[in-house]
Design a protein around this motif. Structure first.
Motif, PDB file in Angstrom:
ATOM      1  N   HIS A  40      43.876  39.779   9.488  1.00 21.83           N
ATOM      2  CA  HIS A  40      43.285  41.335   8.905  1.00 21.83           C
ATOM      3  C   HIS A  40      42.251  40.985   7.966  1.00 21.83           C
ATOM      4  CE1 HIS A  40      46.006  43.238  11.509  1.00 21.83           C
ATOM      5  NE2 HIS A  40      47.085  42.756  11.092  1.00 21.83           N
ATOM      6  N   GLY A  41      41.456  41.958   7.628  1.00 22.98           N
ATOM      7  CA  GLY A  41      40.389  41.806   6.571  1.00 22.98           C
ATOM      8  C   GLY A  41      41.037  41.474   5.297  1.00 22.98           C
ATOM      9  N   LYS A  42      41.927  42.256   4.874  1.00 26.15           N
ATOM     10  CA  LYS A  42      42.695  41.951   3.620  1.00 26.15           C
ATOM     11  C   LYS A  42      43.182  40.570   3.295  1.00 26.15           C
ATOM     12  CE  LYS A  42      46.088  44.136   0.728  1.00 26.15           C
ATOM     13  NZ  LYS A  42      47.549  44.642   0.641  1.00 26.15           N
ATOM     14  N   GLU A  43      43.737  39.853   4.385  1.00 24.72           N
ATOM     15  CA  GLU A  43      44.299  38.483   4.196  1.00 24.72           C
ATOM     16  C   GLU A  43      43.052  37.486   4.020  1.00 24.72           C
ATOM     17  OE1 GLU A  43      48.144  38.558   7.100  1.00 24.72           O
ATOM     18  OE2 GLU A  43      46.301  38.324   8.019  1.00 24.72           O
ATOM     19  N   GLY A 101      40.152  38.481   2.880  1.00 23.81           N
ATOM     20  CA  GLY A 101      39.611  38.561   1.571  1.00 23.81           C
ATOM     21  C   GLY A 101      40.382  37.624   0.312  1.00 23.81           C
ATOM     22  N   SER A 102      41.522  37.375   0.554  1.00 23.12           N
ATOM     23  CA  SER A 102      42.385  36.414  -0.433  1.00 23.12           C
ATOM     24  C   SER A 102      42.006  35.265   0.037  1.00 23.12           C
ATOM     25  CB  SER A 102      43.691  37.139  -0.034  1.00 23.12           C
ATOM     26  OG  SER A 102      44.454  36.025  -0.553  1.00 23.12           O
ATOM     27  N   PRO A 139      37.834  45.039  11.378  1.00 22.73           N
ATOM     28  CA  PRO A 139      39.145  45.039  10.678  1.00 22.73           C
ATOM     29  C   PRO A 139      39.836  43.795  10.711  1.00 22.73           C
ATOM     30  CG  PRO A 139      38.982  46.657  12.580  1.00 22.73           C
ATOM     31  CD  PRO A 139      37.717  46.161  12.358  1.00 22.73           C
ATOM     32  N   GLU A 140      39.422  43.184  11.888  1.00 21.57           N
ATOM     33  CA  GLU A 140      40.068  41.688  12.199  1.00 21.57           C
ATOM     34  C   GLU A 140      39.155  40.759  12.071  1.00 21.57           C
ATOM     35  OE1 GLU A 140      43.652  42.082  15.091  1.00 21.57           O
ATOM     36  OE2 GLU A 140      41.821  42.340  15.827  1.00 21.57           O
ATOM     37  N   ASP A 151      50.560  35.560  -1.783  1.00 19.10           N
ATOM     38  CA  ASP A 151      50.335  37.064  -1.826  1.00 19.10           C
ATOM     39  C   ASP A 151      51.467  37.777  -1.472  1.00 19.10           C
ATOM     40  OD1 ASP A 151      47.625  36.403  -2.396  1.00 19.10           O
ATOM     41  OD2 ASP A 151      47.225  36.775   0.062  1.00 19.10           O
ATOM     42  N   SER A 167      53.120  40.633  -4.271  1.00 15.62           N
ATOM     43  CA  SER A 167      53.597  41.994  -3.547  1.00 15.62           C
ATOM     44  C   SER A 167      54.885  42.426  -3.909  1.00 15.62           C
ATOM     45  CB  SER A 167      52.832  42.107  -2.125  1.00 15.62           C
ATOM     46  OG  SER A 167      53.972  41.472  -1.439  1.00 15.62           O
TER      47      SER A 167
END
Length: 324
Positions: free
Chosen positions: A21-24, A26-27, A55-56, A82, A86
């Motif tokens: 996923h995009g968020k992962e 980015g990290s 998104p992926e 991460d 969280s």
């Protein structure tokens, strides 16, 4: 770890494709790309990340096995970090496992699962991770996702074992790699008609001849073509002329899959010709060759639509084969 990977470690070059996923992602990239730069330098692996407006994203790791697993371990550690971060602001008491998705050619999944699921069971038990092979292929590709979840150590062990099986059983036939699509349906412009692409179908869009929606649709259509979009009407006209230029493109398709493109009494190939507006010629079988040459002729847009529809047929056929 299997000795064959260690002994031949530096001689074996591997490519691992991860779907995230995009968020992962980015990290993993980190601020100003510092995190991924560090991973590249410390592991020595080539790390490529697919385009960002989806998104992926696909992260491709390539290089000698030792470098690959070093990079892979660093990615897992980052995801684990991460999760831990969280957890500090969360009321949850149990820590969720790290989850990783690999993208693998469907033709190799049979070897990974083994007769009656024996191979995958063996990998699960010896690595201590959960492993799930997706039943369906990823859209418009002949690849499947393999989800691995567990502790960082069990995931690394599990992926090593998956790599051993993949090295022993190379992919068969043509692999159409999965490319994540930007959010929203892509639009293809062919033969003066705009088509929205949904799954394996190109749906003709209503003819909106007035208002700003036309330019939006045309711009989306033009993004699918190799020429730049100009913002003035004049530039758009030039773009249309460019799309009218004819060219040709050749595809090589295995003999055993050519039937699904031709269809019963040529119905399928005629449908693809009609929808795309392109001319499609299938060469006669060549003695001693397991492939057939397919030549697509037409405008840039109609060639890209024909190619898209052929690939969609191939992937749905391969899914059918995989399901049997």
């Amino acid at each position: 770890m299997d000795s064959s990977l260690v002994e031949g470690g530096l001689n074996v070059t591997l490519t691992i494709r991860l779907l995230m996923h995009g968020k992962e992602v980015g990290s993993i990239i980190g601020k100003k790309g510092e995190s991924v730069k560090k991973m590249r330098e410390e592991s020595g692996a080539r790390i490529n990340i697919s385009e960002g407006n989806c998104p992926e994203r696909i992260i491709t790791l390539a290089g000698p096995t030792t470098s690959i697993f070093k990079a892979f371990s660093m990615i897992i550690e980052k995801l684990e970090e991460d999760i831990s971060n969280s957890m500090t602001n969360s009321t949850a008491t149990s820590k969720p496992p790290v989850t990783m998705r690999l993208v693998v050619p469907a033709s190799q999944c049979g070897s990974l699962i083994g007769k009656g699921g024996c191979k995958i069971k063996e990998i699960r038990e010896s690595a201590g991770a959960q492993v799930q092979v997706a039943g369906d292929m990823l859209p418009n590709s002949t690849e499947r996702a393999i989800t691995v979840a567990g502790t960082p150590q069990s995931i690394i062990e599990c992926v090593k074992q998956i790599c051993i099986v993949m090295l022993e059983s190379p992919p068969k036939g043509v692999t159409i790699p999965y490319r994540p699509k930007p959010s929203g349906s892509p639009v293809i412009f062919a033969g003066g008609q705009a088509y929205a692409v949904q799954g394996q179908h190109a749906i003709p869009q209503p003819d909106v001849s007035e208002g700003p929606s036309l330019t939006k649709l045309h711009q989306l259509a033009m993004q699918q073509s190799p020429f730049p979009i100009a913002h003035s009407n004049q530039g758009f006209q030039a773009g249309m002329d460019a799309s009218a230029q004819t060219g040709s493109h050749e595809l090589t398709i295995p003999n055993d899959l050519i039937g699904c493109i031709i269809g019963r009494q040529g119905a399928k190939i005629n449908e693809i010709r009609q929808m795309s507006g392109a001319q499609i010629k299938i060469a006669n079988p060549v003695e001693g060759s397991t492939d057939r040459q397919v030549t697509i002729t037409g405008s840039h847009a109609s060639i890209s639509l024909a190619e898209y529809l052929i690939n969609a047929r191939l992937s749905s056929e391969a899914t059918g084969l995989a399901a049997n």
